[in-house]
Design a protein around this motif. Structure first.
Motif, short mmCIF file in Angstrom:
data_model
loop_
_atom_site.label_atom_id
_atom_site.label_comp_id
_atom_site.label_asym_id
_atom_site.label_seq_id
_atom_site.Cartn_x
_atom_site.Cartn_y
_atom_site.Cartn_z
N SER A 91 -26.40 -30.69 20.48
CA SER A 91 -27.68 -30.15 20.97
C SER A 91 -28.17 -30.73 22.28
N SER A 92 -27.43 -31.64 22.90
CA SER A 92 -27.99 -32.27 24.09
C SER A 92 -27.01 -32.58 25.21
N TYR A 93 -25.73 -32.64 24.93
CA TYR A 93 -24.77 -32.99 25.96
C TYR A 93 -24.12 -31.72 26.49
N VAL A 94 -24.41 -31.39 27.74
CA VAL A 94 -23.89 -30.17 28.36
C VAL A 94 -22.85 -30.57 29.39
N THR A 95 -21.70 -29.92 29.31
CA THR A 95 -20.65 -30.12 30.29
C THR A 95 -20.29 -28.76 30.86
N ILE A 96 -20.22 -28.70 32.18
CA ILE A 96 -19.91 -27.44 32.85
C ILE A 96 -18.75 -27.68 33.82
N TYR A 97 -17.78 -26.78 33.75
CA TYR A 97 -16.69 -26.75 34.71
C TYR A 97 -16.74 -25.39 35.39
N SER A 98 -16.55 -25.36 36.70
CA SER A 98 -16.51 -24.09 37.42
C SER A 98 -15.50 -24.21 38.55
N LYS A 99 -14.80 -23.13 38.80
CA LYS A 99 -13.89 -23.10 39.94
C LYS A 99 -14.63 -22.75 41.22
N ASP A 100 -15.90 -22.41 41.11
CA ASP A 100 -16.74 -22.09 42.26
C ASP A 100 -17.64 -23.28 42.56
N GLN A 101 -17.34 -23.99 43.62
CA GLN A 101 -18.10 -25.19 43.98
C GLN A 101 -19.57 -24.89 44.23
N ASN A 102 -19.89 -23.70 44.72
CA ASN A 102 -21.29 -23.33 44.96
C ASN A 102 -22.08 -23.28 43.66
N ILE A 103 -21.46 -22.79 42.60
CA ILE A 103 -22.12 -22.74 41.30
C ILE A 103 -22.41 -24.16 40.81
N ILE A 104 -21.44 -25.05 40.96
CA ILE A 104 -21.63 -26.44 40.52
C ILE A 104 -22.79 -27.07 41.29
N GLN A 105 -22.81 -26.89 42.60
CA GLN A 105 -23.89 -27.47 43.41
C GLN A 105 -25.24 -26.87 43.03
N GLN A 106 -25.28 -25.58 42.80
CA GLN A 106 -26.52 -24.90 42.42
C GLN A 106 -27.03 -25.43 41.08
N LEU A 107 -26.14 -25.54 40.08
CA LEU A 107 -26.55 -26.03 38.77
C LEU A 107 -26.96 -27.51 38.82
N PHE A 108 -26.27 -28.30 39.62
CA PHE A 108 -26.62 -29.70 39.76
C PHE A 108 -28.03 -29.83 40.34
N SER A 109 -28.31 -29.11 41.41
CA SER A 109 -29.64 -29.15 42.04
C SER A 109 -30.72 -28.66 41.08
#
Length: 135
Positions: A91-109
């Protein structure tokens, strides 16, 4: 989950829903059918129309249905057509992998702005996951 995926173009992708544990608050029914494949429009409808609680979630996105297969390791993710992985554990630990670096940066921000804690980029040096399966 809607908050995480809201700014990502999920329509047009095929989503593999792995084993998990997520429930609709109103009636306690499972939020997702277990071990199935849905299109992005269906996923959007599921996560935007119900109040739910998430315990374990395993979502993987592919460009089309013919590419869908089980992805259980990072190496399989890299070699596959899978474009995006979202794992939620306990219920609390989220891990995200994406091949699109823009998505990773957007989600991080977005996560930093929302005040989430312990946010970090996953790299080869700090990746502690042995598997890309949530449940």
């Amino acid at each position: 989950m809607f908050e995480i995926l809201n700014d990502i173009e999920i329509n047009g992708l095929t989503w593999r829903i792995g084993g998990g544990e997520s429930y609709i608050k109103e009636n306690g029914e499972p939020l997702f059918p277990s071990l199935c494949t849905v299109n992005g429009e269906t996923l959007h409808e599921i996560i935007s129309n119900e109040e739910y609680y998430l315990i374990f979630v395993d979502l993987k996105a592919f460009p089309n249905k013919l590419d869908v297969k089980e992805i259980s390791t990072y190496q399989e993710f890299v070699k596959s057509e899978c474009q995006f992985v979202l794992l939620l554990i306990d219920s609390s630990y989220v891990t995200i992998y994406s091949k699109d670096q823009n998505i990773i940066q957007q989600l991080f921000s977005k996560g930093v702005s929302a005040g989430y804690e312990n946010i970090e980029y996953i790299t080869d040096e700090n990746d502690r996951n042995k598997t890309l399966i949530a449940f």
